[in-house]
Design a protein around this motif. Sequence first.
Motif, mmCIF file in Angstrom:
data_model
loop_
_atom_site.group_PDB
_atom_site.id
_atom_site.type_symbol
_atom_site.label_atom_id
_atom_site.label_comp_id
_atom_site.label_asym_id
_atom_site.label_seq_id
_atom_site.Cartn_x
_atom_site.Cartn_y
_atom_site.Cartn_z
ATOM 1 N N ASN A 116 0.829 -1.211 0.000
ATOM 2 C CA ASN A 116 0.000 0.000 0.000
ATOM 3 C C ASN A 116 0.862 1.258 0.000
ATOM 4 O O ASN A 116 0.474 2.278 -0.580
ATOM 5 N N ALA A 117 2.027 1.190 0.632
ATOM 6 C CA ALA A 117 2.943 2.338 0.598
ATOM 7 C C ALA A 117 3.453 2.565 -0.819
ATOM 8 O O ALA A 117 3.565 3.708 -1.274
ATOM 9 N N VAL A 118 3.745 1.479 -1.528
ATOM 10 C CA VAL A 118 4.156 1.605 -2.928
ATOM 11 C C VAL A 118 3.049 2.305 -3.714
ATOM 12 O O VAL A 118 3.320 3.194 -4.530
ATOM 13 N N GLY A 119 1.809 1.935 -3.441
ATOM 14 C CA GLY A 119 0.682 2.613 -4.079
ATOM 15 C C GLY A 119 0.667 4.100 -3.771
ATOM 16 O O GLY A 119 0.425 4.924 -4.651
ATOM 17 N N PHE A 120 0.941 4.456 -2.523
ATOM 18 C CA PHE A 120 0.999 5.870 -2.142
ATOM 19 C C PHE A 120 2.109 6.584 -2.907
ATOM 20 O O PHE A 120 1.908 7.684 -3.427
ATOM 21 N N TYR A 121 3.289 5.968 -3.001
ATOM 22 C CA TYR A 121 4.399 6.596 -3.720
ATOM 23 C C TYR A 121 4.061 6.786 -5.194
ATOM 24 O O TYR A 121 4.443 7.799 -5.792
ATOM 25 N N ILE A 122 3.343 5.833 -5.762
ATOM 26 C CA ILE A 122 2.911 5.973 -7.156
ATOM 27 C C ILE A 122 1.958 7.154 -7.305
ATOM 28 O O ILE A 122 2.072 7.948 -8.246
ATOM 29 N N VAL A 123 1.046 7.304 -6.366
ATOM 30 C CA VAL A 123 0.108 8.437 -6.425
ATOM 31 C C VAL A 123 0.860 9.761 -6.297
ATOM 32 O O VAL A 123 0.545 10.733 -6.988
ATOM 33 N N VAL A 124 1.866 9.806 -5.461
ATOM 34 C CA VAL A 124 2.696 11.015 -5.352
ATOM 35 C C VAL A 124 3.359 11.312 -6.700
ATOM 36 O O VAL A 124 3.400 12.475 -7.138
ATOM 37 N N LEU A 125 3.861 10.273 -7.366
ATOM 38 C CA LEU A 125 4.457 10.469 -8.695
ATOM 39 C C LEU A 125 3.422 10.959 -9.706
ATOM 40 O O LEU A 125 3.735 11.797 -10.565
ATOM 41 N N ILE A 126 2.198 10.465 -9.608
ATOM 42 C CA ILE A 126 1.125 10.935 -10.496
ATOM 43 C C ILE A 126 0.872 12.422 -10.276
ATOM 44 O O ILE A 126 0.744 13.197 -11.231
ATOM 45 N N TRP A 127 0.810 12.824 -9.004
ATOM 46 C CA TRP A 127 0.608 14.243 -8.706
ATOM 47 C C TRP A 127 1.779 15.076 -9.228
ATOM 48 O O TRP A 127 1.570 16.170 -9.771
ATOM 49 N N ALA A 128 2.987 14.563 -9.084
ATOM 50 C CA ALA A 128 4.163 15.280 -9.590
ATOM 51 C C ALA A 128 4.091 15.414 -11.108
ATOM 52 O O ALA A 128 4.344 16.507 -11.656
ATOM 53 N N ARG A 170 1.353 9.343 -16.557
ATOM 54 C CA ARG A 170 0.212 9.179 -15.653
ATOM 55 C C ARG A 170 -0.614 7.948 -16.016
ATOM 56 O O ARG A 170 -1.085 7.227 -15.133
ATOM 57 N N THR A 171 -0.782 7.693 -17.304
ATOM 58 C CA THR A 171 -1.558 6.539 -17.747
ATOM 59 C C THR A 171 -0.934 5.240 -17.239
ATOM 60 O O THR A 171 -1.628 4.380 -16.684
ATOM 61 N N ILE A 172 0.358 5.115 -17.391
ATOM 62 C CA ILE A 172 1.057 3.911 -16.931
ATOM 63 C C ILE A 172 1.024 3.816 -15.416
ATOM 64 O O ILE A 172 0.744 2.745 -14.853
ATOM 65 N N LEU A 173 1.274 4.933 -14.736
ATOM 66 C CA LEU A 173 1.282 4.909 -13.266
ATOM 67 C C LEU A 173 -0.088 4.541 -12.702
ATOM 68 O O LEU A 173 -0.180 3.749 -11.759
ATOM 69 N N TRP A 174 -1.171 5.098 -13.251
ATOM 70 C CA TRP A 174 -2.502 4.748 -12.748
ATOM 71 C C TRP A 174 -2.848 3.293 -13.057
ATOM 72 O O TRP A 174 -3.534 2.635 -12.285
ATOM 73 N N THR A 175 -2.350 2.789 -14.169
ATOM 74 C CA THR A 175 -2.570 1.386 -14.494
ATOM 75 C C THR A 175 -1.842 0.490 -13.493
ATOM 76 O O THR A 175 -2.421 -0.492 -12.993
ATOM 77 N N VAL A 176 -0.602 0.829 -13.179
ATOM 78 C CA VAL A 176 0.165 0.067 -12.185
ATOM 79 C C VAL A 176 -0.497 0.168 -10.817
ATOM 80 O O VAL A 176 -0.637 -0.834 -10.110
ATOM 81 N N LYS A 177 -0.937 1.366 -10.450
ATOM 82 C CA LYS A 177 -1.605 1.559 -9.147
ATOM 83 C C LYS A 177 -2.848 0.700 -9.063
ATOM 84 O O LYS A 177 -3.108 0.054 -8.037
#
Length: 143
Positions: free
Chosen positions: A79-91, A123-130
């Motif tokens: 779940n932390a990895v998911g949070f870090y991915i969301v931070v990258l999406i926001w960035a 963002r497309t790839i990151l949201w897919t991974v998330k």
Amino acid sequence: MSYELIFLINTFSSFFMAGLIWTVQLVHYPSFHFVGTDNFSAFQHHHVHSIDKIVIPVMVAEITSSFGLAWIDGWFSLNAVGFYIVVLIWAATGLFSVPAHSELEKSKDDSAIKKLVSTNWVRTILWTVKSGINTWILWNLIK
């Protein structure tokens, strides 16, 4: 708030955003090329102000619930990895999407549209991974 409810909010928001971003990536952003120059500024203004009403609440729900899950499960959890991915999406949103949309509000610029489409793949790839992470966690919760 229970872990299950936080996870449900997080999973819904991640799946929603993944579906939306794929639609935006494959249909909506490329269609910017087909809008006439005379109408483009009004179209761009409409797009930004309309899509914001959809994405901002869902993105806030996602980052808030992602933080909560990472807090509960620990900063080295899935779940932390998911949070870090969301931070990258926001960035990526702040570094690529917002400046591209700001540029397009001035006038139609095909190179800016191409840049918007190409950088939106991040963002497309990151949201897919998330969403994949949430699917994995959900699968293991219901097994």
